[in-house]
Design an enzyme around this catalytic site. Sequence first.
Site, PDB file in Angstrom:
ATOM      1  N   LYS A   1       0.490  -1.461  -0.162  1.00  0.00           N
ATOM      2  CA  LYS A   1       0.167   0.004  -0.090  1.00  0.00           C
ATOM      3  C   LYS A   1       0.818   1.372  -0.394  1.00  0.00           C
ATOM      4  O   LYS A   1       1.261   0.976   0.820  1.00  0.00           O
ATOM      5  CB  LYS A   1      -0.989   0.221   1.332  1.00  0.00           C
TER       6      LYS A   1
ATOM      7  N   THR B   1      -8.664   9.837   7.664  1.00  0.00           N
ATOM      8  CA  THR B   1      -7.976   8.463   7.080  1.00  0.00           C
ATOM      9  C   THR B   1      -7.699   7.409   8.322  1.00  0.00           C
ATOM     10  O   THR B   1      -7.062   6.856   8.475  1.00  0.00           O
ATOM     11  CB  THR B   1      -6.691   8.857   6.505  1.00  0.00           C
TER      12      THR B   1
ATOM     13  N   GLY C   1      -8.012   4.229  10.256  1.00  0.00           N
ATOM     14  CA  GLY C   1      -8.086   3.026   9.848  1.00  0.00           C
ATOM     15  C   GLY C   1      -8.551   2.499   8.808  1.00  0.00           C
ATOM     16  O   GLY C   1      -9.061   1.748   8.259  1.00  0.00           O
ATOM     17  N   THR C   2      -7.920   3.454   7.910  1.00  0.00           N
ATOM     18  CA  THR C   2      -8.026   2.756   6.138  1.00  0.00           C
ATOM     19  C   THR C   2      -6.957   1.445   5.793  1.00  0.00           C
ATOM     20  O   THR C   2      -7.883   0.781   5.556  1.00  0.00           O
ATOM     21  CB  THR C   2      -7.195   3.831   5.659  1.00  0.00           C
ATOM     22  N   GLY C   3      -6.144   1.795   6.432  1.00  0.00           N
ATOM     23  CA  GLY C   3      -5.582   0.059   6.459  1.00  0.00           C
ATOM     24  C   GLY C   3      -6.174  -1.044   6.690  1.00  0.00           C
ATOM     25  O   GLY C   3      -6.315  -2.336   6.094  1.00  0.00           O
ATOM     26  N   CYS C   4      -6.749  -1.417   7.972  1.00  0.00           N
ATOM     27  CA  CYS C   4      -7.659  -2.142   9.373  1.00  0.00           C
ATOM     28  C   CYS C   4      -8.853  -2.489   8.042  1.00  0.00           C
ATOM     29  O   CYS C   4      -9.560  -3.813   7.979  1.00  0.00           O
ATOM     30  CB  CYS C   4      -8.242  -1.580  10.152  1.00  0.00           C
TER      31      CYS C   4
HETATM   32  N1  LIG Z   1      -6.052  10.910   1.572  1.00  0.00           N
HETATM   33  C1  LIG Z   1      -5.776   9.203   0.779  1.00  0.00           C
HETATM   34  N2  LIG Z   1      -7.042   9.521  -1.101  1.00  0.00           N
HETATM   35  C2  LIG Z   1      -7.096   8.348  -1.559  1.00  0.00           C
HETATM   36  N3  LIG Z   1      -6.581   7.294  -1.275  1.00  0.00           N
HETATM   37  C3  LIG Z   1      -6.185   7.082   0.035  1.00  0.00           C
HETATM   38  C4  LIG Z   1      -5.507   8.386   0.948  1.00  0.00           C
HETATM   39  N4  LIG Z   1      -5.047   7.614   1.912  1.00  0.00           N
HETATM   40  C5  LIG Z   1      -5.008   6.660   1.882  1.00  0.00           C
HETATM   41  N5  LIG Z   1      -5.391   5.860   1.059  1.00  0.00           N
HETATM   42  C6  LIG Z   1      -5.844   4.862   0.446  1.00  0.00           C
HETATM   43  O1  LIG Z   1      -5.878   3.436   1.217  1.00  0.00           O
HETATM   44  C7  LIG Z   1      -4.571   3.172   1.371  1.00  0.00           C
HETATM   45  C8  LIG Z   1      -4.390   2.616   3.356  1.00  0.00           C
HETATM   46  O2  LIG Z   1      -3.490   3.415   3.386  1.00  0.00           O
HETATM   47  P1  LIG Z   1      -1.961   2.949   3.839  1.00  0.00           P
HETATM   48  O3  LIG Z   1      -1.016   3.097   3.336  1.00  0.00           O
HETATM   49  O4  LIG Z   1      -1.881   5.141   4.791  1.00  0.00           O
HETATM   50  O5  LIG Z   1      -1.917   3.011   4.606  1.00  0.00           O
HETATM   51  P2  LIG Z   1      -1.750   1.795   5.938  1.00  0.00           P
HETATM   52  O6  LIG Z   1      -1.377   3.110   6.657  1.00  0.00           O
HETATM   53  O7  LIG Z   1      -1.854   0.933   7.176  1.00  0.00           O
HETATM   54  O8  LIG Z   1      -3.109   2.255   7.254  1.00  0.00           O
HETATM   55  P3  LIG Z   1      -3.857   2.415   8.567  1.00  0.00           P
HETATM   56  O9  LIG Z   1      -3.632   4.342   8.614  1.00  0.00           O
HETATM   57  O10 LIG Z   1      -4.797   2.119   9.201  1.00  0.00           O
HETATM   58  O11 LIG Z   1      -2.803   2.047   9.459  1.00  0.00           O
HETATM   59  C9  LIG Z   1      -3.060   3.123   0.307  1.00  0.00           C
HETATM   60  O12 LIG Z   1      -2.999   2.340  -0.392  1.00  0.00           O
HETATM   61  C10 LIG Z   1      -4.460   3.755  -0.842  1.00  0.00           C
HETATM   62  O13 LIG Z   1      -4.867   3.460  -0.998  1.00  0.00           O
HETATM   63  C1  LIG Z   2      -6.058  -1.581  17.375  1.00  0.00           C
HETATM   64  C2  LIG Z   2      -5.396  -0.624  16.308  1.00  0.00           C
HETATM   65  N1  LIG Z   2      -5.100  -1.961  15.314  1.00  0.00           N
HETATM   66  C3  LIG Z   2      -4.449  -0.689  14.161  1.00  0.00           C
HETATM   67  C4  LIG Z   2      -4.426   0.517  14.144  1.00  0.00           C
HETATM   68  C5  LIG Z   2      -4.118   1.033  12.923  1.00  0.00           C
HETATM   69  O1  LIG Z   2      -4.643   2.129  12.338  1.00  0.00           O
HETATM   70  P1  LIG Z   2      -4.438   3.687  11.873  1.00  0.00           P
HETATM   71  O2  LIG Z   2      -3.205   3.992  11.339  1.00  0.00           O
HETATM   72  O3  LIG Z   2      -5.010   4.245  11.194  1.00  0.00           O
HETATM   73  O4  LIG Z   2      -4.679   4.504  13.440  1.00  0.00           O
HETATM   74  C6  LIG Z   2      -4.752   1.500  15.444  1.00  0.00           C
HETATM   75  N2  LIG Z   2      -5.074   2.588  15.373  1.00  0.00           N
HETATM   76  N3  LIG Z   2      -5.247   0.462  16.512  1.00  0.00           N
END
Ligand SMILES: Nc1ncnc2c1ncn2[C@@H]1O[C@H](COP(=O)(O)OP(=O)(O)OP(=O)(O)O)[C@@H](O)[C@H]1O
Ligand SMILES: Cc1ncc(COP(=O)(O)O)c(N)n1
Length: 264
Positions: free
Chosen positions: A173, A204, A206-209
């Site tokens: 990602k 944004t 929780g995007t990854g989850c």
């Molecule tokens: N501002 C944005 N605009 C469009 N798409 C986005 C944006 N931010 C994140 N994404 C999408 O969300 C996906 C996951 O975001 P990111 O790479 O930040 O993952 P992550 O860091 O695991 O997420 P998390 O914030 O939950 O830890 C990206 O690969 C992309 O597809």
């Molecule tokens: C319990 C838990 N699991 C995963 C994430 C990652 O999500 P993010 O990077 O969006 O904070 C989080 N913040 N909390």
Amino acid sequence: MRAKALTIAGSDSGGGAGIQADLKTFHTYQVYGSSVITAITAQNTLGVQAFELVSPSLIERQIVAVLADIGADAIKTGMLGNATIIETVANSLRRYPVALVVDPVMVAKSGDRLLVEDAVQALREQLVPIASLITPNLPEASVLLGREIDDERTMYAALDDLLKLGAKAVLLKGGHLKGQPLDLFADGQQVLELRSERIDTPNTHGTGCTYAAAITALLARGADLVSAVCQAHAFLYEAIASAESIGAGHSPVNHWVWLSERTV
Ligand SMILES: Nc1ncnc2c1ncn2[C@@H]1O[C@H](COP(=O)(O)OP(=O)(O)OP(=O)(O)O)[C@@H](O)[C@H]1O
Ligand SMILES: Cc1ncc(COP(=O)(O)O)c(N)n1
């Protein structure tokens, strides 16, 4: 029969990431969701204020309780906290061969650590090799491979090495890239580019989850991996674009964007 998915992850009291994001996403896809809680975080949109890990024996008991009775068509892992928990989860899941999506959560968006540093070896050696898909972001992929991955060139170069860790497929990602987000999917046969416009928003959390949970829900419903990843990418874009402001920090994405706004 209704499709069923299990998430093994940490609780986010703020409801935007972790277990709560996963269950909300499973619900959106009309997949029955069950949960094994590995950690309890005191968390809101501003960050993680505190957390405690659940004992490995209670985590194992939760997994057995769910799988021995309800079962799961697909399983996702998120925050696991330390090496002993990773080993416990891997040993339990090795005996239950359904699609497994491993989101290698290491650090929250707020910068708070959710996995101790010395657990990376256990993640790499115990859990990644039994995964159907791993979904690292750029910092997580950099830690897994021990080298910097921070632009398109290094992302492409990382794909083969990430696959060599043993998962059947990888979704790398690129939400952390400087320009437009680019995610790369590879399964040893094909490489897919998933590009999108960057939405100018702080919402944004929780995007990854949510992304990994949507893929898991679709796999539970019988989708193949490539279509699950493509559909989940489109869902996540709309969930980010339509997120409302909740809390004073990074608001959660809109998990119910695909549900109708009908009065109940
Ligand atoms: N501002 C944005 N605009 C469009 N798409 C986005 C944006 N931010 C994140 N994404 C999408 O969300 C996906 C996951 O975001 P990111 O790479 O930040 O993952 P992550 O860091 O695991 O997420 P998390 O914030 O939950 O830890 C990206 O690969 C992309 O597809
Ligand atoms: C319990 C838990 N699991 C995963 C994430 C990652 O999500 P993010 O990077 O969006 O904070 C989080 N913040 N909390």
